[in-house]
Motif scaffolding. Structure first.
Motif, PDB file in Angstrom:
ATOM      1  N   ALA A 144       9.203  21.824  23.003  1.00 13.24           N
ATOM      2  CA  ALA A 144       8.104  21.673  22.057  1.00 13.24           C
ATOM      3  C   ALA A 144       7.690  23.015  21.464  1.00 13.24           C
ATOM      4  O   ALA A 144       7.404  23.117  20.264  1.00 13.24           O
ATOM      5  CB  ALA A 144       6.913  21.013  22.760  1.00 13.24           C
ATOM      6  N   GLU A 145       7.666  24.056  22.283  1.00  8.62           N
ATOM      7  CA  GLU A 145       7.315  25.389  21.782  1.00  8.62           C
ATOM      8  C   GLU A 145       8.354  25.866  20.773  1.00  8.62           C
ATOM      9  O   GLU A 145       8.010  26.479  19.751  1.00  8.62           O
ATOM     10  CB  GLU A 145       7.211  26.381  22.941  1.00  8.62           C
ATOM     11  N   SER A 146       9.620  25.601  21.037  1.00 14.41           N
ATOM     12  CA  SER A 146      10.689  25.982  20.099  1.00 14.41           C
ATOM     13  C   SER A 146      10.464  25.330  18.742  1.00 14.41           C
ATOM     14  O   SER A 146      10.529  25.993  17.696  1.00 14.41           O
ATOM     15  CB  SER A 146      12.057  25.566  20.648  1.00 14.41           C
ATOM     16  N   VAL A 147      10.187  24.023  18.756  1.00 14.93           N
ATOM     17  CA  VAL A 147       9.974  23.293  17.501  1.00 14.93           C
ATOM     18  C   VAL A 147       8.715  23.781  16.809  1.00 14.93           C
ATOM     19  O   VAL A 147       8.695  23.976  15.585  1.00 14.93           O
ATOM     20  CB  VAL A 147       9.896  21.778  17.777  1.00 14.93           C
ATOM     21  N   ALA A 207      24.478  26.744  16.733  1.00 20.04           N
ATOM     22  CA  ALA A 207      23.573  25.611  16.945  1.00 20.04           C
ATOM     23  C   ALA A 207      23.524  24.677  15.748  1.00 20.04           C
ATOM     24  O   ALA A 207      23.333  23.475  15.907  1.00 20.04           O
ATOM     25  CB  ALA A 207      22.172  26.119  17.265  1.00 20.04           C
ATOM     26  N   HIS A 208      23.677  25.214  14.538  1.00 22.58           N
ATOM     27  CA  HIS A 208      23.576  24.371  13.334  1.00 22.58           C
ATOM     28  C   HIS A 208      24.924  23.754  13.017  1.00 22.58           C
ATOM     29  O   HIS A 208      25.919  24.454  12.842  1.00 22.58           O
ATOM     30  CB  HIS A 208      23.088  25.191  12.141  1.00 22.58           C
ATOM     31  N   ARG A 209      24.954  22.427  12.921  1.00 20.78           N
ATOM     32  CA  ARG A 209      26.178  21.705  12.572  1.00 20.78           C
ATOM     33  C   ARG A 209      25.836  20.610  11.565  1.00 20.78           C
ATOM     34  O   ARG A 209      24.677  20.261  11.381  1.00 20.78           O
ATOM     35  CB  ARG A 209      26.833  21.097  13.819  1.00 20.78           C
ATOM     36  N   MET A 210      26.879  20.094  10.909  1.00 17.31           N
ATOM     37  CA  MET A 210      26.676  19.052   9.904  1.00 17.31           C
ATOM     38  C   MET A 210      27.464  17.808  10.274  1.00 17.31           C
ATOM     39  O   MET A 210      28.555  17.904  10.836  1.00 17.31           O
ATOM     40  CB  MET A 210      27.093  19.550   8.523  1.00 17.31           C
ATOM     41  N   LEU A 270      15.302  26.718  13.632  1.00 13.27           N
ATOM     42  CA  LEU A 270      15.031  26.082  14.916  1.00 13.27           C
ATOM     43  C   LEU A 270      15.996  26.580  15.988  1.00 13.27           C
ATOM     44  O   LEU A 270      15.591  26.848  17.129  1.00 13.27           O
ATOM     45  CB  LEU A 270      15.131  24.562  14.777  1.00 13.27           C
ATOM     46  N   GLY A 271      17.275  26.735  15.633  1.00 14.07           N
ATOM     47  CA  GLY A 271      18.237  27.276  16.583  1.00 14.07           C
ATOM     48  C   GLY A 271      17.873  28.674  17.031  1.00 14.07           C
ATOM     49  O   GLY A 271      18.022  29.026  18.207  1.00 14.07           O
ATOM     50  N   ARG A 272      17.360  29.475  16.102  1.00 17.94           N
ATOM     51  CA  ARG A 272      16.966  30.853  16.425  1.00 17.94           C
ATOM     52  C   ARG A 272      15.739  30.889  17.322  1.00 17.94           C
ATOM     53  O   ARG A 272      15.692  31.609  18.325  1.00 17.94           O
ATOM     54  CB  ARG A 272      16.679  31.620  15.136  1.00 17.94           C
ATOM     55  N   GLU A 273      14.721  30.091  16.984  1.00 16.84           N
ATOM     56  CA  GLU A 273      13.475  30.113  17.744  1.00 16.84           C
ATOM     57  C   GLU A 273      13.643  29.524  19.149  1.00 16.84           C
ATOM     58  O   GLU A 273      12.874  29.848  20.049  1.00 16.84           O
ATOM     59  CB  GLU A 273      12.388  29.349  16.982  1.00 16.84           C
ATOM     60  N   ALA A 274      14.637  28.661  19.332  1.00 13.66           N
ATOM     61  CA  ALA A 274      14.859  28.070  20.652  1.00 13.66           C
ATOM     62  C   ALA A 274      15.558  29.027  21.612  1.00 13.66           C
ATOM     63  O   ALA A 274      15.527  28.815  22.831  1.00 13.66           O
ATOM     64  CB  ALA A 274      15.675  26.786  20.507  1.00 13.66           C
ATOM     65  N   GLN A 275      16.174  30.075  21.064  1.00 15.53           N
ATOM     66  CA  GLN A 275      16.870  31.046  21.916  1.00 15.53           C
ATOM     67  C   GLN A 275      15.885  31.655  22.916  1.00 15.53           C
ATOM     68  O   GLN A 275      14.788  32.072  22.564  1.00 15.53           O
ATOM     69  CB  GLN A 275      17.478  32.168  21.059  1.00 15.53           C
TER      70      GLN A 275
END
Length: 415
Positions: free
Chosen positions: A397-400, A354-357, A340-345
Protein backbone atom coordinates in the motif's frame (compact mmCIF):
# COMPACT_ATOMS: atom_id res chain seq x y z
CA UNK A 1 -3.59 -12.34 -11.70
CA UNK A 2 -6.28 -11.49 -14.70
CA UNK A 3 -5.60 -12.92 -18.21
CA UNK A 4 -5.43 -16.66 -17.47
CA UNK A 5 -7.83 -19.34 -16.50
CA UNK A 6 -7.72 -21.27 -13.20
CA UNK A 7 -10.06 -24.27 -13.00
CA UNK A 8 -12.55 -23.96 -10.13
CA UNK A 9 -12.94 -26.81 -7.68
CA UNK A 10 -15.76 -28.52 -9.67
CA UNK A 11 -13.34 -29.01 -12.59
CA UNK A 12 -10.86 -30.79 -10.34
CA UNK A 13 -13.72 -32.93 -9.01
CA UNK A 14 -14.72 -33.85 -12.56
CA UNK A 15 -11.15 -34.88 -13.34
CA UNK A 16 -11.22 -37.35 -10.45
CA UNK A 17 -14.66 -38.60 -11.46
CA UNK A 18 -13.52 -39.04 -15.08
CA UNK A 19 -10.69 -41.34 -14.03
CA UNK A 20 -13.04 -43.43 -11.89
CA UNK A 21 -15.56 -43.70 -14.73
CA UNK A 22 -12.83 -44.66 -17.21
CA UNK A 23 -11.67 -47.36 -14.77
CA UNK A 24 -15.24 -48.58 -14.40
CA UNK A 25 -15.66 -48.68 -18.17
CA UNK A 26 -12.62 -50.92 -18.42
CA UNK A 27 -14.22 -53.48 -16.11
CA UNK A 28 -17.59 -53.26 -17.86
CA UNK A 29 -16.20 -53.82 -21.34
CA UNK A 30 -13.57 -56.33 -20.29
CA UNK A 31 -10.77 -54.26 -21.86
CA UNK A 32 -8.86 -51.19 -20.65
CA UNK A 33 -10.33 -47.91 -21.91
CA UNK A 34 -7.18 -45.91 -21.18
CA UNK A 35 -4.76 -47.49 -23.63
CA UNK A 36 -4.84 -44.92 -26.44
CA UNK A 37 -1.62 -45.00 -28.49
CA UNK A 38 -0.77 -41.84 -30.44
CA UNK A 39 -1.25 -42.77 -34.09
CA UNK A 40 -0.98 -39.34 -35.69
CA UNK A 41 0.04 -35.76 -34.80
CA UNK A 42 -0.97 -33.20 -37.41
CA UNK A 43 0.74 -29.85 -36.80
CA UNK A 44 -0.84 -26.95 -38.68
CA UNK A 45 -0.30 -23.20 -38.68
CA UNK A 46 -3.06 -22.48 -36.15
CA UNK A 47 -3.85 -25.86 -34.56
CA UNK A 48 -2.49 -29.24 -33.55
CA UNK A 49 -4.61 -32.38 -34.03
CA UNK A 50 -3.61 -35.53 -32.11
CA UNK A 51 -5.36 -38.82 -32.97
CA UNK A 52 -5.33 -41.98 -30.82
CA UNK A 53 -6.26 -45.57 -31.58
CA UNK A 54 -8.45 -45.61 -28.45
CA UNK A 55 -9.90 -43.02 -26.07
CA UNK A 56 -7.64 -41.48 -23.43
CA UNK A 57 -8.54 -40.46 -19.90
CA UNK A 58 -7.53 -36.80 -19.76
CA UNK A 59 -5.17 -34.21 -21.25
CA UNK A 60 -3.57 -31.01 -19.98
CA UNK A 61 -1.16 -28.49 -21.47
CA UNK A 62 1.21 -25.88 -20.07
CA UNK A 63 3.89 -23.54 -21.41
CA UNK A 64 7.62 -23.50 -20.72
CA UNK A 65 9.96 -20.61 -21.49
CA UNK A 66 13.67 -20.52 -22.25
CA UNK A 67 13.40 -22.12 -24.81
CA UNK A 68 9.72 -21.69 -25.57
CA UNK A 69 7.75 -24.96 -25.56
CA UNK A 70 4.21 -26.30 -25.27
CA UNK A 71 4.02 -29.42 -23.11
CA UNK A 72 1.03 -31.77 -23.44
CA UNK A 73 0.42 -34.47 -20.80
CA UNK A 74 -1.88 -37.31 -21.83
CA UNK A 75 -3.26 -39.60 -19.12
CA UNK A 76 -3.94 -43.12 -20.35
CA UNK A 77 -1.90 -42.74 -23.54
CA UNK A 78 1.32 -44.20 -24.90
CA UNK A 79 3.82 -42.57 -27.29
CA UNK A 80 3.44 -43.43 -30.96
CA UNK A 81 3.70 -41.76 -34.34
CA UNK A 82 5.90 -38.70 -34.72
CA UNK A 83 5.09 -35.43 -36.47
CA UNK A 84 6.59 -32.92 -38.88
CA UNK A 85 7.26 -29.31 -37.90
CA UNK A 86 4.89 -26.65 -39.23
CA UNK A 87 3.68 -23.15 -38.38
CA UNK A 88 5.08 -21.99 -35.03
CA UNK A 89 6.20 -25.54 -34.11
CA UNK A 90 9.87 -26.31 -34.85
CA UNK A 91 9.93 -29.88 -33.51
CA UNK A 92 7.93 -32.54 -31.67
CA UNK A 93 9.18 -34.94 -28.96
CA UNK A 94 7.42 -37.71 -27.03
CA UNK A 95 8.15 -39.69 -23.89
CA UNK A 96 6.32 -42.19 -21.71
CA UNK A 97 5.26 -41.18 -18.19
CA UNK A 98 3.93 -43.20 -15.26
CA UNK A 99 0.32 -42.37 -16.03
CA UNK A 100 0.57 -41.82 -19.76
CA UNK A 101 2.67 -39.84 -22.22
CA UNK A 102 4.11 -36.35 -22.58
CA UNK A 103 4.41 -34.60 -25.95
CA UNK A 104 6.61 -31.50 -26.17
CA UNK A 105 6.26 -29.03 -29.04
CA UNK A 106 9.42 -26.93 -29.47
CA UNK A 107 8.44 -23.49 -30.76
CA UNK A 108 10.09 -21.46 -33.48
CA UNK A 109 8.17 -18.40 -32.26
CA UNK A 110 5.98 -17.78 -29.19
CA UNK A 111 2.55 -19.41 -29.40
CA UNK A 112 -0.08 -20.30 -26.82
CA UNK A 113 -2.94 -22.81 -26.62
CA UNK A 114 -6.22 -20.88 -26.60
CA UNK A 115 -8.60 -23.85 -26.58
CA UNK A 116 -8.60 -27.65 -26.58
CA UNK A 117 -11.37 -30.15 -27.29
CA UNK A 118 -11.89 -33.87 -27.77
CA UNK A 119 -13.97 -35.49 -30.49
CA UNK A 120 -17.21 -37.19 -29.52
CA UNK A 121 -15.57 -40.61 -29.25
CA UNK A 122 -12.62 -39.26 -27.25
CA UNK A 123 -10.00 -40.42 -29.79
CA UNK A 124 -9.03 -37.04 -31.28
CA UNK A 125 -7.74 -33.97 -29.43
CA UNK A 126 -7.56 -30.59 -31.18
CA UNK A 127 -5.51 -27.73 -29.73
CA UNK A 128 -6.11 -24.24 -31.11
CA UNK A 129 -2.93 -22.12 -31.33
CA UNK A 130 -2.29 -18.40 -31.46
CA UNK A 131 1.08 -16.73 -32.00
CA UNK A 132 1.82 -13.99 -29.45
CA UNK A 133 4.63 -11.71 -28.35
CA UNK A 134 7.18 -12.63 -25.69
CA UNK A 135 5.37 -10.75 -22.91
CA UNK A 136 2.07 -12.50 -23.57
CA UNK A 137 3.82 -15.89 -23.75
CA UNK A 138 5.55 -15.26 -20.42
CA UNK A 139 2.27 -14.33 -18.76
CA UNK A 140 0.50 -17.37 -20.18
CA UNK A 141 3.36 -19.59 -18.97
CA UNK A 142 2.79 -18.27 -15.45
CA UNK A 143 -0.90 -19.10 -15.52
CA UNK A 144 -0.39 -22.85 -15.21
CA UNK A 145 -2.17 -25.75 -16.86
CA UNK A 146 -5.23 -25.96 -19.09
CA UNK A 147 -7.12 -29.26 -18.75
CA UNK A 148 -9.20 -31.03 -21.38
CA UNK A 149 -11.62 -33.90 -20.69
CA UNK A 150 -13.10 -36.27 -23.27
CA UNK A 151 -16.88 -36.63 -23.31
CA UNK A 152 -18.28 -39.32 -21.02
CA UNK A 153 -20.48 -41.81 -22.83
CA UNK A 154 -19.85 -45.54 -22.59
CA UNK A 155 -21.63 -48.77 -21.60
CA UNK A 156 -21.60 -52.53 -21.87
CA UNK A 157 -22.10 -53.76 -25.41
CA UNK A 158 -25.26 -55.59 -24.28
CA UNK A 159 -26.76 -52.58 -22.50
CA UNK A 160 -28.77 -49.67 -23.84
CA UNK A 161 -27.93 -47.49 -20.84
CA UNK A 162 -25.34 -44.72 -21.07
CA UNK A 163 -23.78 -42.56 -18.43
CA UNK A 164 -22.80 -38.90 -18.36
CA UNK A 165 -21.26 -36.41 -15.98
CA UNK A 166 -22.28 -32.76 -15.87
CA UNK A 167 -21.10 -29.73 -13.93
CA UNK A 168 -23.20 -26.64 -13.12
CA UNK A 169 -22.34 -23.47 -15.02
CA UNK A 170 -22.21 -20.35 -12.82
CA UNK A 171 -24.98 -17.85 -13.64
CA UNK A 172 -24.10 -14.67 -15.49
CA UNK A 173 -23.17 -11.94 -13.00
CA UNK A 174 -25.84 -9.36 -12.31
CA UNK A 175 -25.38 -5.88 -13.80
CA UNK A 176 -22.89 -3.90 -11.77
CA UNK A 177 -23.84 -1.02 -9.48
CA UNK A 178 -21.60 1.93 -8.71
CA UNK A 179 -19.58 1.43 -5.51
CA UNK A 180 -19.00 3.73 -2.55
CA UNK A 181 -16.38 6.45 -2.94
CA UNK A 182 -14.07 6.93 0.07
CA UNK A 183 -12.36 10.18 1.00
CA UNK A 184 -13.20 13.86 0.83
CA UNK A 185 -16.41 14.91 -0.91
CA UNK A 186 -14.78 17.17 -3.48
CA UNK A 187 -13.07 17.04 -6.88
CA UNK A 188 -9.81 15.37 -5.79
CA UNK A 189 -8.60 12.72 -8.26
CA UNK A 190 -10.44 9.41 -7.99
CA UNK A 191 -8.46 6.15 -7.94
CA UNK A 192 -10.43 2.96 -8.58
CA UNK A 193 -8.93 -0.27 -7.24
CA UNK A 194 -10.02 -3.54 -8.80
CA UNK A 195 -9.41 -6.69 -6.68
CA UNK A 196 -9.01 -9.46 -9.25
CA UNK A 197 -11.20 -12.56 -9.59
CA UNK A 198 -13.94 -13.20 -6.99
CA UNK A 199 -17.05 -15.34 -6.64
CA UNK A 200 -16.85 -18.58 -8.62
CA UNK A 201 -13.39 -17.56 -9.94
CA UNK A 202 -10.80 -18.08 -7.17
CA UNK A 203 -7.77 -17.19 -9.28
CA UNK A 204 -4.52 -18.96 -8.46
CA UNK A 205 -4.02 -21.08 -5.34
CA UNK A 206 -1.05 -21.23 -2.97
CA UNK A 207 0.42 -24.51 -1.77
CA UNK A 208 -1.30 -23.85 1.56
CA UNK A 209 -4.71 -23.33 -0.05
CA UNK A 210 -4.84 -19.51 -0.04
CA UNK A 211 -6.93 -18.17 -2.92
CA UNK A 212 -5.84 -15.25 -5.08
CA UNK A 213 -9.29 -13.65 -4.93
CA UNK A 214 -9.08 -13.36 -1.12
CA UNK A 215 -5.53 -12.00 -1.05
CA UNK A 216 -6.29 -9.51 -3.83
CA UNK A 217 -9.25 -8.13 -1.87
CA UNK A 218 -7.23 -7.79 1.34
CA UNK A 219 -4.40 -6.03 -0.53
CA UNK A 220 -6.81 -3.68 -2.33
CA UNK A 221 -8.44 -2.70 0.97
CA UNK A 222 -5.01 -2.00 2.49
CA UNK A 223 -4.18 0.22 -0.51
CA UNK A 224 -7.54 1.98 -0.15
CA UNK A 225 -6.91 2.75 3.51
CA UNK A 226 -3.41 4.09 2.80
CA UNK A 227 -4.62 6.31 -0.06
CA UNK A 228 -7.55 7.69 1.92
CA UNK A 229 -5.26 8.40 4.90
CA UNK A 230 -2.95 10.39 2.62
CA UNK A 231 -5.78 12.83 1.91
CA UNK A 232 -4.60 13.37 -1.66
CA UNK A 233 -7.17 11.30 -3.56
CA UNK A 234 -10.58 9.69 -3.35
CA UNK A 235 -10.83 5.90 -3.68
CA UNK A 236 -13.39 3.30 -4.78
CA UNK A 237 -13.23 -0.51 -5.06
CA UNK A 238 -14.93 -2.42 -7.88
CA UNK A 239 -15.82 -5.09 -5.31
CA UNK A 240 -15.66 -5.14 -1.51
CA UNK A 241 -16.81 -8.72 -1.01
CA UNK A 242 -16.56 -12.14 -2.66
CA UNK A 243 -18.39 -11.51 -5.94
CA UNK A 244 -17.44 -11.90 -9.60
CA UNK A 245 -17.45 -9.03 -12.08
CA UNK A 246 -17.05 -9.26 -15.82
CA UNK A 247 -13.73 -7.81 -16.99
CA UNK A 248 -15.35 -5.08 -19.04
CA UNK A 249 -17.67 -4.15 -16.15
CA UNK A 250 -14.63 -3.60 -13.95
CA UNK A 251 -13.23 -0.71 -15.96
CA UNK A 252 -16.70 0.53 -16.91
CA UNK A 253 -17.35 1.08 -13.19
CA UNK A 254 -14.27 3.30 -13.09
CA UNK A 255 -15.23 5.16 -16.27
CA UNK A 256 -18.76 5.90 -15.00
CA UNK A 257 -17.30 7.24 -11.75
CA UNK A 258 -14.93 9.48 -13.70
CA UNK A 259 -11.79 7.84 -12.31
CA UNK A 260 -8.42 9.42 -13.02
CA UNK A 261 -6.53 6.14 -12.44
CA UNK A 262 -7.45 2.44 -12.50
CA UNK A 263 -5.36 -0.21 -10.69
CA UNK A 264 -6.27 -3.89 -10.98
CA UNK A 265 -4.76 -5.90 -8.09
CA UNK A 266 -3.64 -9.52 -8.57
CA UNK A 267 -1.17 -12.15 -7.34
CA UNK A 268 1.05 -13.87 -9.89
CA UNK A 269 1.69 -17.62 -10.17
CA UNK A 270 4.29 -19.81 -11.85
CA UNK A 271 5.04 -23.50 -12.28
CA UNK A 272 8.29 -23.04 -10.34
CA UNK A 273 8.32 -21.86 -6.71
CA UNK A 274 11.46 -19.77 -7.38
CA UNK A 275 9.64 -17.05 -9.35
CA UNK A 276 9.33 -13.93 -7.19
CA UNK A 277 8.67 -10.22 -7.33
CA UNK A 278 5.99 -7.71 -8.28
CA UNK A 279 5.20 -6.79 -11.89
CA UNK A 280 3.14 -3.94 -13.36
CA UNK A 281 1.35 -4.56 -16.67
CA UNK A 282 -0.03 -2.05 -19.14
CA UNK A 283 -1.91 -2.61 -22.40
CA UNK A 284 0.14 -3.72 -25.40
CA UNK A 285 0.16 -1.82 -28.69
CA UNK A 286 -1.56 -4.67 -30.54
CA UNK A 287 -4.39 -4.87 -28.02
CA UNK A 288 -4.75 -1.08 -28.15
CA UNK A 289 -5.16 -1.09 -31.93
CA UNK A 290 -7.84 -3.79 -31.80
CA UNK A 291 -9.79 -2.00 -29.05
CA UNK A 292 -9.61 1.29 -30.93
CA UNK A 293 -10.99 -0.44 -34.02
CA UNK A 294 -13.80 -2.01 -31.98
CA UNK A 295 -14.75 1.34 -30.46
CA UNK A 296 -14.62 3.13 -33.81
CA UNK A 297 -16.90 0.49 -35.37
CA UNK A 298 -19.49 0.60 -32.59
CA UNK A 299 -22.96 1.38 -33.94
CA UNK A 300 -23.96 3.60 -31.02
CA UNK A 301 -21.32 6.32 -30.82
CA UNK A 302 -23.07 8.43 -28.22
CA UNK A 303 -20.47 7.45 -25.61
CA UNK A 304 -18.58 10.30 -24.05
CA UNK A 305 -14.86 9.82 -24.63
CA UNK A 306 -12.52 12.19 -22.78
CA UNK A 307 -15.30 14.79 -22.68
CA UNK A 308 -16.18 14.47 -26.39
CA UNK A 309 -19.55 13.13 -27.57
CA UNK A 310 -18.67 10.78 -30.42
CA UNK A 311 -22.29 10.79 -31.56
CA UNK A 312 -21.73 14.21 -33.13
CA UNK A 313 -18.63 13.12 -35.07
CA UNK A 314 -18.14 11.35 -38.37
CA UNK A 315 -16.66 7.84 -38.42
CA UNK A 316 -13.28 9.17 -39.60
CA UNK A 317 -13.12 11.86 -36.91
CA UNK A 318 -14.29 9.41 -34.23
CA UNK A 319 -11.50 7.00 -35.17
CA UNK A 320 -8.88 9.75 -34.98
CA UNK A 321 -10.16 11.02 -31.61
CA UNK A 322 -10.22 7.50 -30.16
CA UNK A 323 -6.70 6.80 -31.37
CA UNK A 324 -5.28 10.08 -30.02
CA UNK A 325 -7.02 9.63 -26.67
CA UNK A 326 -5.89 6.04 -26.33
CA UNK A 327 -2.27 6.85 -27.21
CA UNK A 328 -2.20 9.53 -24.52
CA UNK A 329 -3.79 7.09 -22.06
CA UNK A 330 -1.22 4.37 -22.85
CA UNK A 331 1.66 6.80 -22.35
CA UNK A 332 0.25 7.89 -18.98
CA UNK A 333 -0.28 4.24 -17.98
CA UNK A 334 3.29 3.33 -18.90
CA UNK A 335 4.70 6.27 -16.93
CA UNK A 336 2.72 5.28 -13.86
CA UNK A 337 3.76 1.62 -14.22
CA UNK A 338 7.45 2.58 -14.27
CA UNK A 339 6.89 4.95 -11.36
CA UNK A 340 5.17 2.26 -9.31
CA UNK A 341 7.97 -0.22 -10.02
CA UNK A 342 10.51 2.35 -8.86
CA UNK A 343 8.68 3.34 -5.67
CA UNK A 344 8.16 -0.30 -4.68
CA UNK A 345 11.91 -0.95 -4.69
CA UNK A 346 13.11 -1.55 -1.14
CA UNK A 347 9.59 -2.08 0.19
CA UNK A 348 8.59 -5.32 -1.54
CA UNK A 349 10.31 -7.77 -3.91
CA UNK A 350 10.15 -6.35 -7.46
CA UNK A 351 11.21 -7.93 -10.74
CA UNK A 352 14.23 -6.38 -12.42
CA UNK A 353 12.09 -5.26 -15.34
CA UNK A 354 8.88 -4.54 -13.47
CA UNK A 355 6.97 -2.85 -16.31
CA UNK A 356 5.58 -5.24 -18.92
CA UNK A 357 2.86 -5.12 -21.57
CA UNK A 358 0.12 -7.64 -22.34
CA UNK A 359 -3.28 -7.92 -24.02
CA UNK A 360 -5.40 -7.76 -20.87
CA UNK A 361 -9.09 -6.95 -21.26
CA UNK A 362 -9.34 -5.22 -17.90
CA UNK A 363 -6.85 -2.55 -19.10
CA UNK A 364 -8.74 -1.56 -22.25
CA UNK A 365 -10.46 1.60 -21.05
CA UNK A 366 -9.53 4.07 -23.82
CA UNK A 367 -9.53 7.27 -21.78
CA UNK A 368 -8.30 6.28 -18.31
CA UNK A 369 -4.71 5.37 -17.30
CA UNK A 370 -4.85 1.72 -16.23
CA UNK A 371 -2.36 -0.77 -14.82
CA UNK A 372 -2.51 -4.34 -13.52
CA UNK A 373 -0.34 -4.84 -10.44
CA UNK A 374 0.88 -8.38 -9.83
CA UNK A 375 1.84 -7.87 -6.17
CA UNK A 376 3.94 -11.05 -5.89
CA UNK A 377 3.85 -14.78 -6.54
CA UNK A 378 1.26 -16.85 -4.72
CA UNK A 379 3.34 -19.86 -5.82
CA UNK A 380 6.42 -18.60 -3.91
CA UNK A 381 6.43 -19.36 -0.15
CA UNK A 382 8.25 -16.11 0.77
CA UNK A 383 6.06 -13.96 -1.46
CA UNK A 384 2.82 -15.50 -0.23
CA UNK A 385 3.90 -15.03 3.40
CA UNK A 386 4.39 -11.33 2.64
CA UNK A 387 1.05 -11.06 0.77
CA UNK A 388 -0.81 -12.76 3.62
CA UNK A 389 0.64 -10.53 6.35
CA UNK A 390 -0.61 -7.13 7.51
CA UNK A 391 2.94 -5.74 7.30
CA UNK A 392 3.42 -7.04 3.78
CA UNK A 393 0.15 -5.49 2.63
CA UNK A 394 1.12 -2.21 4.32
CA UNK A 395 4.34 -2.15 2.30
CA UNK A 396 2.44 -2.76 -0.92
CA UNK A 397 0.00 0.00 0.00
CA UNK A 398 2.85 2.41 0.78
CA UNK A 399 4.42 1.65 -2.61
CA UNK A 400 1.16 2.46 -4.41
CA UNK A 401 0.52 5.57 -2.30
CA UNK A 402 3.96 7.00 -3.09
CA UNK A 403 3.52 6.38 -6.81
CA UNK A 404 0.00 7.87 -6.83
CA UNK A 405 1.17 11.03 -5.07
CA UNK A 406 4.02 11.59 -7.52
CA UNK A 407 1.80 10.70 -10.51
CA UNK A 408 -0.85 13.33 -9.78
CA UNK A 409 1.65 15.95 -8.62
CA UNK A 410 3.54 15.56 -11.91
CA UNK A 411 0.38 15.76 -14.00
CA UNK A 412 -0.80 18.86 -12.11
CA UNK A 413 2.56 20.54 -12.62
CA UNK A 414 2.45 19.70 -16.34
CA UNK A 415 -0.92 21.45 -16.65
Amino acid sequence: MLLGWTPPSPARHIARVSFFLALLAGFLTGAPSWAGTIRDIDVQSSRIVIRFDDRVTQASSFLLAGPNRIALDLMGATPGAGADAAGPVAGVRQAARDDGARVVFDLARPAIVTEGSFSGDGTTLTLELRTVDDARFARAAAEGRMSFLPPFSFARASSRHSYSVTAPVPPRPAPFSLPRVYGADDDRPLVVLDPGHGGHDPGSLSAGGLQEKDLALKIAKAIRDELVASGRVRVALTREDDRYLLHRDRFEVARKLGAALFISVHCDAATTPDATGATVYTLSEVASDKEAARLAARENKSDILAGIDLGTQSQEVSSILIDLTQRETMNASAKFARLLGREAQGLIPVKQQAHRMASLLVLKAPDMPSVLLETGYISNPRDVAMLDSAEGRRRIAESVSRAVAIHFATRMAAR
